[in-house]
Write a protein that holds these residues in place. Structure first.
Motif, short mmCIF file in Angstrom:
data_model
loop_
_atom_site.label_atom_id
_atom_site.label_comp_id
_atom_site.label_asym_id
_atom_site.label_seq_id
_atom_site.Cartn_x
_atom_site.Cartn_y
_atom_site.Cartn_z
N LEU A 282 0.81 -1.22 0.00
CA LEU A 282 0.00 0.00 0.00
C LEU A 282 0.85 1.27 0.00
CD1 LEU A 282 -2.78 -1.02 2.52
CD2 LEU A 282 -2.95 -0.88 0.06
N ARG A 283 2.11 1.16 0.33
CA ARG A 283 2.95 2.36 0.36
C ARG A 283 3.55 2.66 -0.99
NH1 ARG A 283 6.50 2.95 5.72
NH2 ARG A 283 5.86 5.10 5.56
N THR A 284 3.42 1.76 -1.94
CA THR A 284 4.06 1.99 -3.23
C THR A 284 3.16 2.82 -4.13
OG1 THR A 284 3.14 0.04 -4.28
CG2 THR A 284 5.17 -0.25 -3.07
N ALA A 285 3.76 3.31 -5.19
CA ALA A 285 3.01 4.11 -6.14
C ALA A 285 2.43 3.24 -7.24
CB ALA A 285 3.92 5.17 -6.74
N ASN A 286 2.51 1.91 -7.08
CA ASN A 286 2.01 1.00 -8.08
C ASN A 286 0.50 0.84 -7.91
OD1 ASN A 286 1.42 -1.17 -9.70
ND2 ASN A 286 3.15 -2.43 -9.02
N ASN B 300 3.76 8.29 -1.02
CA ASN B 300 4.01 6.93 -1.52
C ASN B 300 5.29 6.90 -2.33
OD1 ASN B 300 3.39 7.67 -4.16
ND2 ASN B 300 1.31 6.90 -4.06
N PHE B 301 5.84 5.70 -2.48
CA PHE B 301 7.18 5.58 -3.01
C PHE B 301 7.23 4.67 -4.23
CE2 PHE B 301 7.34 6.17 1.54
CZ PHE B 301 8.18 7.24 1.66
N ASN B 302 8.24 4.89 -5.03
CA ASN B 302 8.50 3.98 -6.14
C ASN B 302 8.87 2.59 -5.60
OD1 ASN B 302 10.17 2.68 -8.33
ND2 ASN B 302 9.52 4.55 -9.35
N ASP B 303 8.55 1.58 -6.38
CA ASP B 303 8.84 0.20 -5.97
C ASP B 303 10.31 0.00 -5.59
OD1 ASP B 303 6.31 -0.61 -6.42
OD2 ASP B 303 6.66 -1.30 -8.46
N CYS B 304 11.19 0.76 -6.23
CA CYS B 304 12.62 0.50 -6.06
C CYS B 304 13.18 1.06 -4.77
CB CYS B 304 13.40 1.04 -7.25
SG CYS B 304 13.44 2.86 -7.29
N VAL B 305 12.38 1.84 -4.06
CA VAL B 305 12.93 2.56 -2.91
C VAL B 305 13.00 1.67 -1.68
CG1 VAL B 305 12.52 4.47 -1.33
CG2 VAL B 305 12.12 4.77 -3.77
#
Lengths: 844, 496
Positions: A282-286, B300-305
């Motif tokens: 849930l924290r990702t921007a995906n 929110n963060f990019n997957d790579c972070v």
């Protein structure tokens, strides 16, 4: 000529063809097979011939870049839609090349024309099959993909062998392509596909070390098994995939997340563990992963939450509580995604938010400002936001929201104005704005009634007022004043109908009401719109009971006109109905009570005709699909063959936790276990779960669960699936014992009587000791002259209880048992195992 | 998942098209093409109603809602259906051929696809956006020309991106292994004018393809040999502000992001540190203006972070993926100091005639005087019955490129300022003549005033990058860091 690329005389896809001087032909559309003028075809032929000449030089051309340029020309023409299939033979001569750029182009050409030129395509099969064995994995993969993409049913025999080999290839790229190739084969020829029994291999490949291969396996299995709801799923598979979830790519992860809603957790703990595991997503921007996680969470909440009438721990949360908690958790991430995404994504996510707000009203309320319309938003986003705003109103936010909405009413976009009015109305209908909100909204609507410059708004305001009066009859007198005036300038039929209805309803407070209606009645012939007629009938009759003397004669005239009017069956019948009712009843008060009955005054927040509870429930099952966008059930827009029904798996859950004894099998998952300490999700994909591949039916149950899930699980697995596993410590008070015992009807108990024993036990203590070694606990026991009596209990890992009353006769030594299983259905196998355990502990 | 993919030019030409699946009975591409054309017409001339299928409410709920009135009487809005509705096509709708079409628009190009299944629309939209991003990374820029020139490369990419309609390899850097064509760089004609600050690198430097060269064997050369070690960092904040007519802020939010594009050789791990006092979650008092700590509502963060140092120290570490990517998104509500304040007033003409109005508009830049608003455009919609207007501007000498005019066709006044210096106030006065009597109804048709601007090297929130550095100490490795702060208007509106 060849060197001119990429200069401007090189045609590029979709661009105007170079020799096309025909002005009327839209570029891009020109080459399509509609009837182009003759000279046009001629010039095309010329160009293709030119290309052919070029291709002939291909073999002798030494310069790699020139060779490529020739190819590019052909492909450019092809993508333009020009039929260059006549160059097939020449193109195929180029397939033997070490230059991958050229090879790819030839493959592209081949796949494009294979279907229309099957004979020619067949000629190059050999080359493709040979390339499938090339030393370079890239080449192997490319060739395999091309081979499977030919869409030629007759080619299956050439395809299946390379396909099968590719699944064992050392390189993941080839395996992954092979898996997708299986799907292509499936769609091409199902018979051949069934013969090849790829299913088993695919299930096996779910354990492939490369996540992209696993992703494709899931996708392919889901599609192949769409008839039964998708890939067969059991605990072992699910946990295996979940434990590896961090390895998957941004789109690959979705294939796993999409499985979670279909999975029934073995018990509550497992459900919560899965939620914890997925929480970081849930924290990702995906966005795709976030919404898939939301769906997974809601589904788990459904599975582990307590339902009314459930006998679980009274402190455990109910389904609704859990769902609310889930929505609270995902609120901020979802709103952030909406704020930060592209317009297209924001629109789709707004629809999702809308559905979640319906599911759990109130939670998004404090974020209402995020749903304010932005000047730069495209109209469809503005519309969605305004509809959502109405649902976010509560006593604190309603004043803000209503004044925001009234700013939007005069918007240049008509639809926007309408929706804004509707949204204000719906706040009042729901009565969610707190005290005085209904009146203040009604006053705003009355003001809008007078907005003559914006006819659609005044009409919409009239319609909204009509709804409001239905919902809150008390406001009728307050809004009555401008109605007769508004009737003169509201032009839209729906608005007119609403005003006429209102004039009937507010008859007491409008002095001139009868005269206003009379005018309309006198021009009855000019009314073209049926709903206006209908509301005129209703209004006149209503008014008649309020002011009989003034209305009587015009009512007569109206009924006459309406019964003579056959343009609408509905109106005609309605008029007849009123007429007969009024004439036949001796006491006018009877007719009055029927017609002016206030039974339709409502107490709920929606009108009966707008009740969509059932639709909402159905849509919630389809969350995160197109249904969310269209707000309708999938069968309304998806072909029957493409419908996939939602099937939860596995059906044997809740099942005992046999794996509890088995430690984590896959050492690679330890880092996840770390997060949860001892309570880690144990990846218990049993290495021996893979059934022998040579099972006769070809439908072997690979991961402990058959693909043919509709039928009972194959007998091989029955015993292992239903192994009893008991908790080593259970706390149960005497009262709970009694109540549980009482809850299970005696008829549901399994009674085993007079099993002979070798010897009677010496004392109750001895029996209790050996029983507890098997996790069977004693609630109470006692010794009678002829027999021992035991009240035993045990709890399965999955949560269910077995309550046992055991009577041991001293002489002749025998055992009688009454077993009640509490928490789920009787399972004879398990009850038998309980019985066996007791016998064993008694020394048998 | 999807049955086809296509890119349409702004005129509707199919530039790239690929079909993954076909309905078993339908035959091929000419057919397909006509569907794409029908789709394009629908998007281009959107009439407010999706084609839809029976059982689907495509009228935005207006139809069903029209069934109001007493005693079950039917009042359906027959009149409404005939009327022309305009607006923008939503990104998802059903076409009469039974497929759901989805599309995203990028630089005027339409990236679209169709599906026959009940898929997740979020995923498909993300996939289309991803394809657009990858194409941009590889072509350098995204335009009709660059796509036409690079079509072979793009088909090659597409082959790896999607197989049989399912997404496969989608990371820019992972795709490199599969791609053998070289990009043909299209020289960008006059950049969008995003940056006018000489201290930064030319904006076109960001428009470099991720692969630059392929050697004679068709193998790629390593990037480090011919490229500068550069990294571009943007801290971008988009403002949404609504003012009431007396200058009071009714609503204000910031949507921000940190965006990067890395051309660093060897792809070293980077560390990015933000303000240590950054707090995630709603400010308790709902007002962050008077607080020392920086509050963001959510992030929110990019997957790579890698977030292991986030909770303590507000530091992120990551290996930057190739191409442009967003490290994090954040959003803030609550009051902040609005960079521009707008004070409108409308008065009836002094001479007593009731068909003349005077509009005056003061705009004050409340940013430090070493900053300026660039490309400021202020639009004021005027009532429909306006017949003409004359505008005069009172501006400070430091303002550049000031111009105001009345656009009769669109019934609005447009005021342009190329450069709006900080700490100044600019004024616009308009005399409007109306074709009728000015009533309060007519006055309601004014506004809202919309303002577009960009403030280079300035950010409104107190979010700051403390440092951006390469995690390991590599002697002799000196990357160029281009960091810029940009504040943009997203929706900067004043009501009248």
């Amino acid at each position: 000529m060849a060197s001119t690329y990429p200069n401007s005389n090189m045609p590029v896809p979709g661009g105007p063809p170079p020799t096309n001087g025909h002005p009327g032909m839209p570029p891009g559309a020109a080459p399509s097979s509609t009837t182009p003028p003759d000279y046009f075809t001629e010039s095309r032929k010329g160009e293709v011939n030119e290309l052919r000449a070029l291709l002939r030089t291909f073999g002798t051309e030494k310069d790699r870049n020139r060779k490529r340029d020739i190819m590019k020309k052909v492909i450019a023409y092809m993508t333009l839609g020009i039929d260059v299939s006549r160059l097939f033979t020449e193109m195929m001569l180029a397939i033997e090349t070490r230059d991958l750029v050229i090879k790819k182009m030839v493959y592209l050409f081949l796949c494009n024309y294979a279907e229309t030129h099957p004979d020619l395509a067949q000629m190059c099969t050999n080359t493709l099959v040979k390339d499938c064995g090339n030393e370079d994995p890239m080449v192997r993969g490319l060739a395999l993909r091309a081979l499977c993409s030919l869409r030629l049913p007759q080619m299956i025999e050439y395809t299946s062998e390379p396909l099968r080999k590719s699944l064992q290839d050392g390189h993941a790229y080839v395996r992954k392509t092979g898996v997708m190739g299986i799907l292509k084969m499936y769609h091409l020829n199902q018979e051949e596909f069934d013969k090849a029994s790829f299913n088993d291999i695919l299930y096996d490949m779910l354990r492939d070390p490369d996540s992209s291969v696993v992703t494709n396996c899931i996708l392919v299995l889901n599609e192949i098994m769409a008839d039964s709801g998708g890939m067969a799923l059991n605990r072992a598979v699910m946990l295996h995939l979940l434990n590896r979830i961090h390895e998957f790519s941004e789109f690959g992860i979705l294939s796993v997340l999409d499985l979670v809603p279909r999975y029934i957790p073995a018990n509550d703990d497992e459900g919560f563990q899965i939620m914890n595991l997925l929480d970081p997503v849930l924290r990702t921007a995906n966005a795709g992963a976030v919404v898939a996680t939301i769906r997974a969470f809601l589904s788990i909440a459904d599975a582990v939450g307590k339902r009314p009438g459930d006998d679980r721990d009274p402190d455990s949360p109910t389904v609704d509580d859990l769902k609310r908690q889930v929505v609270v958790r995902i609120k901020a991430p979802l709103v952030t995604l909406i704020a930060s995404s592209s317009n297209e994504l924001a629109y789709v996510l707004l629809k999702y938010a809308d559905q979640l707000i319906d599911l759990c009203p109130g939670i998004f309320d404090d974020e209402y400002r995020q749903f304010y319309v932005k000047y730069s938003d495209p109209t469809h986003i503005q519309h969605s936001k305004v509809r959502i705003l109405a649902k976010l109103a509560n006593p604190q936010s309603a004043p803000d929201i209503v004044s925001e909405l009234s700013e939007l009413v005069a918007n240049v976009d008509d639809t926007m104005g309408r929706i804004a009015v509707r949204s204000m109305c719906s706040i009042a209908l729901r009565d969610s704005g707190g005290e005085g909100a209904v009146e203040s909204i009604a006053m705003r609507l009355v003001e809008m009634l007078d907005l003559q410059g914006i006819p659609h708004v005044s009409s919409e305001a009239a319609v909204s007022l009509a709804s409001l009066v239905r919902r809150h009859p008390s406001i009728a007198s307050a809004i009555s004043a401008p109605l007769p005036r508004a009737l003169k300038y509201v032009t839209e039929q729906s608005g007119k109908a609403a005003l006429i209805f209102l004039i009937g309803e507010c008859g007491e407070s409008i002095i001139e009401a009868p005269y206003v209606l009379e005018k309309v009645i006198d021009s009855y012939e000019n009314i073209t719109d049926d709903p206006v007629k209908t509301s005129l009938l209703a209004a006149t009759v209503t008014l008649f009971f309020k002011r009989p003397s003034e209305v009587q004669s015009m009512l007569g005239r109206l009924l006459k006109k309406a019964t003579d009017d056959v343009s609408s069956q509905d109106n005609h019948d309605r008029a007849l109905f009123y007429y007969r009712l009024l004439r036949s009843s001796p006491d006018p008060s009877v007719a009055k009570s029927i017609i002016t009955s206030k039974s339709m005054a409502m107490s709920t927040d929606h009108f009966a005709e707008e009740d969509d509870t059932e639709l909402r429930a159905a849509l919630m099952n389809e969350f995160n699909t197109l249904c969310t966008i269209y707000r309708c059930k999938p069968e309304n827009f998806i072909d029957e063959e493409n419908l996939v029904k939602f099937v939860k798996m596995p059906p044997e859950h809740p099942l005992p936790r046999e794996e509890a004894a088995a430690p984590v099998v896959d050492p690679g998952v330890n880092h996840i276990s770390d997060q949860f300490g001892a309570a880690a999700i144990t990846d218990a994909l049993p290495s021996d779960a893979v059934a022998p591949a040579a099972a006769p039916s070809g439908e072997v149950d690979l991961l402990g669960f058959g693909d043919d899930f509709g039928s009972p699980p194959p007998a091989v697995n029955t015993s292992s699936l239903q192994t009893l596993s008991l908790k080593s410590s259970v706390s149960l008070s005497g009262d709970e014992y009694q109540s549980k015992w009482g809850e299970v009807a005696d008829t549901d108990a399994v009674v085993v009587s007079a099993l002979p024993l070798r010897a009677a036990p010496v004392s109750t203590d001895a029996v209790e000791g050996s029983l507890s070694a098997f996790n069977l606990f004693t609630m109470a026991s006692g010794e009678l002259p002829t027999e021992f009596k035991f009240f035993l209990y045990c709890q399965e890992e999955a949560g269910g209880f077995y309550l046992i009353q055991a009577v041991v006769q001293k002489a002749p030594a025998s055992l009688s048992l009454t077993v009640k299983s509490h928490g789920y259905q009787n399972d004879p196998t398990k009850v038998n195992q309980v019985v066996e355990l007791i016998k064993t502990s008694l020394g048998e | 998942m999807i049955v086809n993919f296509f890119i349409l030019s702004p005129r509707g030409d199919t530039i790239i098209a690929k079909t993954y699946r076909q309905k078993s009975n339908s035959s091929i591409s000419a057919h397909e093409r006509s569907h794409t054309e029908a789709f394009f017409r629908k998007v281009k001339f959107w009439d407010g109603v999706a084609p839809g299928t029976p059982g689907m409410d495509t009228t935005l709920g207006l139809k069903s809602g029209a069934n109001t009135g007493g005693g079950g009487m039917m009042m359906n809005g027959e009149g409404k259906k005939e009327e022309k509705k305009r607006g923008d096509a939503p990104p998802v709708f059903v076409m009469p051929d039974g497929y759901s079409y989805m599309h995203v628009k990028r630089n005027g190009l339409i990236f679209g696809c169709a599906t026959e299944k009940n898929v997740s629309p979020v995923v498909v939209i993300e996939l289309l956006s991803k394809i657009a991003k990858v194409f941009k990374d590889y072509c350098g820029t995204l335009s009709e020309e660059s796509i036409r020139k690079n079509f072979i490369l793009l088909y090659e990419l597409l082959d790896e991106l999607l197989d049989y309609g399912y997404p496969q390899v989608t990371q820019t850097e992972n795709l490199k292994a599969f791609v053998y064509n070289e990009p043909i760089v299209v020289s960008k004609v006059a950049d969008t004018g995003k940056m006018i600050n000489p201290k930064t690198a030319n904006a076109s430097a960001v428009h470099k393809p991720v692969i630059s060269s392929v050697d004679t064997d068709g193998r790629k050369t390593s990037l480090s040999t011919n490229q500068k070690n550069e990294i571009f960092v943007d801290i971008l904040e988009r403002l949404n502000v609504v003012f009431s007519n007396n200058g009071y802020v009714l609503n204000s939010t910031i949507d921000g992001c940190i965006q990067m594009k890395s051309y660093l050789a060897g792809n070293p791990q980077l560390r990015l540190a933000l303000n240590e006092d950054l707090t995630v979650g709603k400010h308790p008092s709902g007002n962050s203006a008077y607080s020392t700590t920086t509050f963001v509502d959510d992030i929110n963060f990019n997957d790579c972070v890698n977030l292991s140092e986030w909770e303590h120290g507000r530091t992120l570490s990551f290996y930057p993926p190739d191409g442009e990517f967003i490290v994090l998104n954040y959003r803030m509500t609550g009051e902040f100091k609005a960079p521009f304040r707008i004070f409108p007033s409308i008065e009836e003409a002094a001479d007593g005639s009731n068909n003349k109005l005077e509009l005056s508009l003061h705009v004050r830049a409340e940013i430090p005087d070493n900053h300026f608003g660039a490309n400021v455009v202020i639009e004021i919609p005027v009532p429909n019955i306006t017949t003409g207007a004359s505008c005069s501007v009172v501006s400070t000498p430091t303002a550049v490129g000031v111009h105001a005019e009345y656009v009769q066709k669109e019934k609005k006044i447009v005021w342009n300022l190329k450069k709006f210096p900080g700490c100044t106030e600019q004024t616009l006065r308009c005399k409007l003549s109306l074709g009728g009597v000015c009533t309060s109804q007519v006055k309601r048709e004014f506004g809202p005033i919309n303002m577009n601007f960009e403030i280079p090297m300035y950010n409104v929130s107190s979010l700051q990058v403390r440092y951006l550095k390469i995690a390991e100490n590599m002697p002799g490795y000196t990357p160029y860091r281009w960091v810029r702060y940009v504040t943009q208007s997203s929706s900067y509106v004043c009501r009248l």
